[in-house]
Motif scaffolding. Structure first.
Motif, PDB file in Angstrom:
ATOM      1  N   THR A 144      63.413  77.365  81.537  1.00  0.00           N
ATOM      2  CA  THR A 144      63.537  76.172  82.431  1.00  0.00           C
ATOM      3  C   THR A 144      65.609  76.060  82.363  1.00  0.00           C
ATOM      4  O   THR A 144      65.500  74.930  83.311  1.00  0.00           O
ATOM      5  CB  THR A 144      63.891  75.333  80.827  1.00  0.00           C
ATOM      6  N   ARG A 145      65.902  76.751  81.791  1.00  0.00           N
ATOM      7  CA  ARG A 145      67.671  76.717  82.505  1.00  0.00           C
ATOM      8  C   ARG A 145      67.390  77.039  83.818  1.00  0.00           C
ATOM      9  O   ARG A 145      68.203  76.402  84.642  1.00  0.00           O
ATOM     10  CB  ARG A 145      68.095  77.253  81.653  1.00  0.00           C
ATOM     11  N   VAL A 146      66.590  78.087  84.176  1.00  0.00           N
ATOM     12  CA  VAL A 146      66.695  78.392  85.661  1.00  0.00           C
ATOM     13  C   VAL A 146      65.627  77.712  86.740  1.00  0.00           C
ATOM     14  O   VAL A 146      66.620  77.511  87.333  1.00  0.00           O
ATOM     15  CB  VAL A 146      65.982  80.375  85.555  1.00  0.00           C
ATOM     16  N   LEU A 147      64.999  77.267  85.568  1.00  0.00           N
ATOM     17  CA  LEU A 147      64.406  76.319  87.150  1.00  0.00           C
ATOM     18  C   LEU A 147      65.193  74.671  87.490  1.00  0.00           C
ATOM     19  O   LEU A 147      64.904  74.045  88.440  1.00  0.00           O
ATOM     20  CB  LEU A 147      62.986  76.462  86.517  1.00  0.00           C
ATOM     21  N   THR A 148      65.635  74.294  85.914  1.00  0.00           N
ATOM     22  CA  THR A 148      66.374  72.778  85.847  1.00  0.00           C
ATOM     23  C   THR A 148      67.911  73.071  87.553  1.00  0.00           C
ATOM     24  O   THR A 148      68.050  72.896  87.937  1.00  0.00           O
ATOM     25  CB  THR A 148      67.464  72.833  84.337  1.00  0.00           C
ATOM     26  N   ALA A 149      68.442  74.705  87.117  1.00  0.00           N
ATOM     27  CA  ALA A 149      69.480  75.281  88.015  1.00  0.00           C
ATOM     28  C   ALA A 149      69.050  75.312  89.100  1.00  0.00           C
ATOM     29  O   ALA A 149      69.744  74.521  90.486  1.00  0.00           O
ATOM     30  CB  ALA A 149      70.262  76.266  87.567  1.00  0.00           C
ATOM     31  N   ALA A 150      67.937  75.712  89.720  1.00  0.00           N
ATOM     32  CA  ALA A 150      66.545  76.007  91.270  1.00  0.00           C
ATOM     33  C   ALA A 150      66.978  74.398  91.406  1.00  0.00           C
ATOM     34  O   ALA A 150      67.002  73.893  92.729  1.00  0.00           O
ATOM     35  CB  ALA A 150      66.182  76.788  90.884  1.00  0.00           C
ATOM     36  N   ALA A 151      66.028  73.512  90.658  1.00  0.00           N
ATOM     37  CA  ALA A 151      65.793  72.209  91.028  1.00  0.00           C
ATOM     38  C   ALA A 151      67.335  71.455  91.840  1.00  0.00           C
ATOM     39  O   ALA A 151      67.777  70.374  92.103  1.00  0.00           O
ATOM     40  CB  ALA A 151      65.474  71.048  90.282  1.00  0.00           C
ATOM     41  N   LYS A 152      68.391  71.555  91.016  1.00  0.00           N
ATOM     42  CA  LYS A 152      69.450  71.268  91.059  1.00  0.00           C
ATOM     43  C   LYS A 152      70.136  71.663  92.259  1.00  0.00           C
ATOM     44  O   LYS A 152      70.870  70.721  93.033  1.00  0.00           O
ATOM     45  CB  LYS A 152      70.485  71.028  90.371  1.00  0.00           C
ATOM     46  N   ALA A 153      69.636  72.901  92.741  1.00  0.00           N
ATOM     47  CA  ALA A 153      70.784  72.858  94.099  1.00  0.00           C
ATOM     48  C   ALA A 153      70.225  72.716  95.083  1.00  0.00           C
ATOM     49  O   ALA A 153      69.185  72.561  95.648  1.00  0.00           O
ATOM     50  CB  ALA A 153      70.344  74.951  94.021  1.00  0.00           C
TER      51      ALA A 153
END
Length: 98
Positions: free
Chosen positions: A89-98
């Motif tokens: 979830t943290r990785v997907l959230t960070a990727a979505a913000k990039a």
């Protein structure tokens, strides 16, 4: 999936396959060819016990039941899965913000 399903109630192999398929809305199909070796390994680990029963059609069947050791193992696996899922979830959230 197997241990969590058997936490609800003891079941035979075919009932496990149907239960997991139904609860997952057909997203997690379990083939009987992979189920029975997994059940055997869990029996050897002491996570399950088995009793002989009779199917609705009058045939002998093996009913699998979760043991106390199986419950402890399931609890540790759930914690491990939750940590891994939080990481995803943290990785997907960070990727979505990039």
């Amino acid at each position: 999936m197997i241990l969590q399903s058997l936490k609800l109630k003891p079941m035979h192999g075919y009932a496990l396959v149907k239960h997991i398929k139904q609860v997952s809305d057909d997203l997690l199909p379990v083939g009987e060819g992979s189920l029975y070796p997994a059940l055997q390994r869990m029996l050897e680990e002491g996570w399950l016990e088995v009793e002989t029963g009779t199917s609705a059609k009058g045939r002998p069947t093996r009913i699998y039941r979760l043991t106390a050791a199986g419950i402890r193992h399931l609890e540790s696996e759930v914690v491990s899965f939750e940590r891994m899922f939080a990481g995803f979830t943290r990785v997907l959230t960070a990727a979505a913000k990039a």
